[in-house]
Motif scaffolding. Structure first.
Motif, PDB file in Angstrom:
ATOM      1  N   GLU A  35       2.335   1.876  -3.403  1.00 47.04           N
ATOM      2  CA  GLU A  35       1.355   2.212  -4.439  1.00 47.04           C
ATOM      3  C   GLU A  35       0.420   3.336  -4.012  1.00 47.04           C
ATOM      4  OE1 GLU A  35      -0.550  -1.550  -5.269  1.00 47.04           O
ATOM      5  OE2 GLU A  35       0.812  -1.904  -6.959  1.00 47.04           O
ATOM      6  N   LYS A  36       0.867   4.151  -3.075  1.00 47.01           N
ATOM      7  CA  LYS A  36      -0.009   5.196  -2.544  1.00 47.01           C
ATOM      8  C   LYS A  36      -0.469   6.160  -3.632  1.00 47.01           C
ATOM      9  CE  LYS A  36       0.796   6.684   1.530  1.00 47.01           C
ATOM     10  NZ  LYS A  36       1.388   7.334   2.728  1.00 47.01           N
ATOM     11  N   ARG A  37       0.450   6.508  -4.529  1.00 50.81           N
ATOM     12  CA  ARG A  37       0.106   7.490  -5.560  1.00 50.81           C
ATOM     13  C   ARG A  37      -0.263   6.855  -6.890  1.00 50.81           C
ATOM     14  NH1 ARG A  37       4.615  12.326  -4.579  1.00 50.81           N
ATOM     15  NH2 ARG A  37       4.019  12.756  -2.398  1.00 50.81           N
ATOM     16  N   ARG A  38       0.399   5.759  -7.241  1.00 50.04           N
ATOM     17  CA  ARG A  38       0.105   5.120  -8.524  1.00 50.04           C
ATOM     18  C   ARG A  38       0.602   3.678  -8.479  1.00 50.04           C
ATOM     19  NH1 ARG A  38       4.855   5.074 -11.624  1.00 50.04           N
ATOM     20  NH2 ARG A  38       6.510   6.465 -10.880  1.00 50.04           N
ATOM     21  N   ARG A  93       2.736   0.518  -9.072  1.00 48.22           N
ATOM     22  CA  ARG A  93       4.152   0.289  -9.386  1.00 48.22           C
ATOM     23  C   ARG A  93       4.424  -1.213  -9.287  1.00 48.22           C
ATOM     24  NH1 ARG A  93       7.008   5.038  -5.721  1.00 48.22           N
ATOM     25  NH2 ARG A  93       6.366   6.825  -7.014  1.00 48.22           N
ATOM     26  N   ARG A 122       0.830  -1.210   0.000  1.00 51.30           N
ATOM     27  CA  ARG A 122       0.000   0.000   0.000  1.00 51.30           C
ATOM     28  C   ARG A 122       0.862   1.256   0.000  1.00 51.30           C
ATOM     29  NH1 ARG A 122      -4.414  -1.953   4.553  1.00 51.30           N
ATOM     30  NH2 ARG A 122      -5.774  -3.156   3.128  1.00 51.30           N
TER      31      ARG A 122
END
Length: 398
Positions: free
Chosen positions: A65-68, A70, A62
């Motif tokens: 991948e907070k922003r996008r 990966r 999490r």
């Protein structure tokens, strides 16, 4: 009239070179090792369950991948972290099975600090290498969600080949010093053997194996141009003579000449296809069983503990199969040594020195289930049968 040679009596005489208490100790060590398979499996399951319940991998995914999304970075980082956490949590068991038990049976002289340091280095190296494997594996799952397991064999074969190629050059020298066999009768003998068998004479090494283990051993490692035969210095510390060297190195040359490493790697790759097929089918029910509700499915690297539990079950159940594959290669290598070097007594003398870590006379079922080498008793008997069948070519004095 000369008495006929009796292979059974000769085999018994070789095995009798060790006193009954030494055979009893070897049997206790070997049979205890069979139980380690089960306990090691249970430890692996418990550790995987603890990692799942901690939520550490889900939290890491999490965060990454907070922003996008990966996926490549997540596969690499989560894979490495999982392996490191697994290694740390499994450390007490690894210390017992890999060091303390060996110390208890006199099979290592290495201090615990030395073992721990090497284990930490090995864990770091394997975490990075398998982290890269996980990147490729999860990319395969994402791009071919229905047939990824079918392509996993090629991925596994490529990874095994890579490991075999780089191990002698970059990994093994971290832990041991490998040097060409020193000048003298041993080197002259080995070089002559190599030339006679079409094997590069510069591929025969001696390494300081006594640093980790007191076991009498040799091995073949590498692939293609990196393949080599290596003898542990324990062979010579235990008084290996020229006949033993010929018998043992002839065996290792058999592995080299018959490309056993390649066909075993191929067989393991085919088994990997079956294993990953079962992973594909079993992932969801096992995930529910472990309570991995926050894992988003097979393509989520946070589910690595689930995947590992399934593979651990399959590895335990498949032990007789993998052991049998290796036993076939070992039997063939013995045959190669006898055919090309004709040292049945030299090979037998060497084999007797390995009884301390591999009981000599197991039952048939025990050998099939648990032995990845033929039993010493069986191998010595094969050598004595060879000697009986080839009296004209017997070495002088044997």
């Amino acid at each position: 009239m000369a008495q006929a040679f009796d292979p059974a009596a000769a085999t018994a005489a070789y095995l009798a070179q060790l006193p009954p208490e030494a055979h009893a100790k070897a049997t206790a060590y070997t049979q205890g090792g069979h139980w380690l398979l089960l306990w090691g499996f249970l430890v692996a399951v418990v550790v995987s369950w603890l990692i799942v319940r901690s939520g550490v991998l889900v939290g890491l995914r999490r965060g990454l991948e907070k922003r996008r999304p990966r996926p490549v970075l997540v596969s690499l980082v989560v894979g490495i972290v999982y392996l490191l956490v697994d290694g740390v949590l499994s450390l007490p068991w690894s210390a017992y099975s890999g060091w303390w038990r060996q110390k208890q049976y006199g099979l290592t002289s290495q201090a615990f600090t030395g073992w721990l340091g090497e284990s930490a280095i090995n864990l770091a190296i394997m975490s990075v290498l398998f982290g890269l494997f996980f990147v490729a594996l999860y990319a395969l799952i994402r791009r071919a969600p229905r047939t990824w397991w079918l392509w996993s064999g090629a991925l596994t074969a490529g990874f095994i080949a890579l490991m075999l190629i780089i191990a002698p050059i970059y990994i093994e020298p971290i832990f041991n010093k490998y040097t060409p066999a020193p000048a003298g009768p041993v080197r002259d003998t080995v070089v002559a053997m190599a030339k006679a068998n079409g094997i590069p004479a510069d591929k025969i090494f001696v390494y300081n194996g006594s640093k980790q283990s007191n076991a009498y051993t040799a091995n073949v490692s590498g692939l293609f141009g990196t393949a080599r035969v290596a003898m542990s210095d324990t062979m010579f510390k235990q008084g290996a003579d020229i006949a033993e060297v010929r018998g043992v190195v002839g065996h290792e040359m058999g592995h080299y000449a018959h490309h056993h490493v390649i066909w075993i790697a191929g067989a393991m790759s085919l088994l990997a296809v079956l294993a990953f097929f079962l992973v594909d089918r079993l992932f969801n029910p096992v995930s529910r069983l472990l309570g991995a509700e926050q894992v988003k499915g097979l393509a989520d690297p946070a589910g690595l503990p689930v995947l590992s539990v399934i593979l651990a079950v399959l590895a335990l159940l498949g032990t007789p199969v993998t052991n049998s594959l290796i036993r076939i290669a070992e039997t063939d290598a013995d045959r190669y040594s006898l055919e090309h070097e004709n040292e049945p007594d030299g090979l037998s003398k060497a084999l007797v020195k390995t009884i301390e870590y591999r009981a000599a006379t197991p039952g048939v079922v025990e050998e099939v289930l648990f032995y990845d080498h033929p039993s010493v008793g069986r191998r010595v008997r094969n050598a004595m049968d060879w000697k009986a069948a080839h009296p004209a070519s017997a070495k002088p004095g044997t």
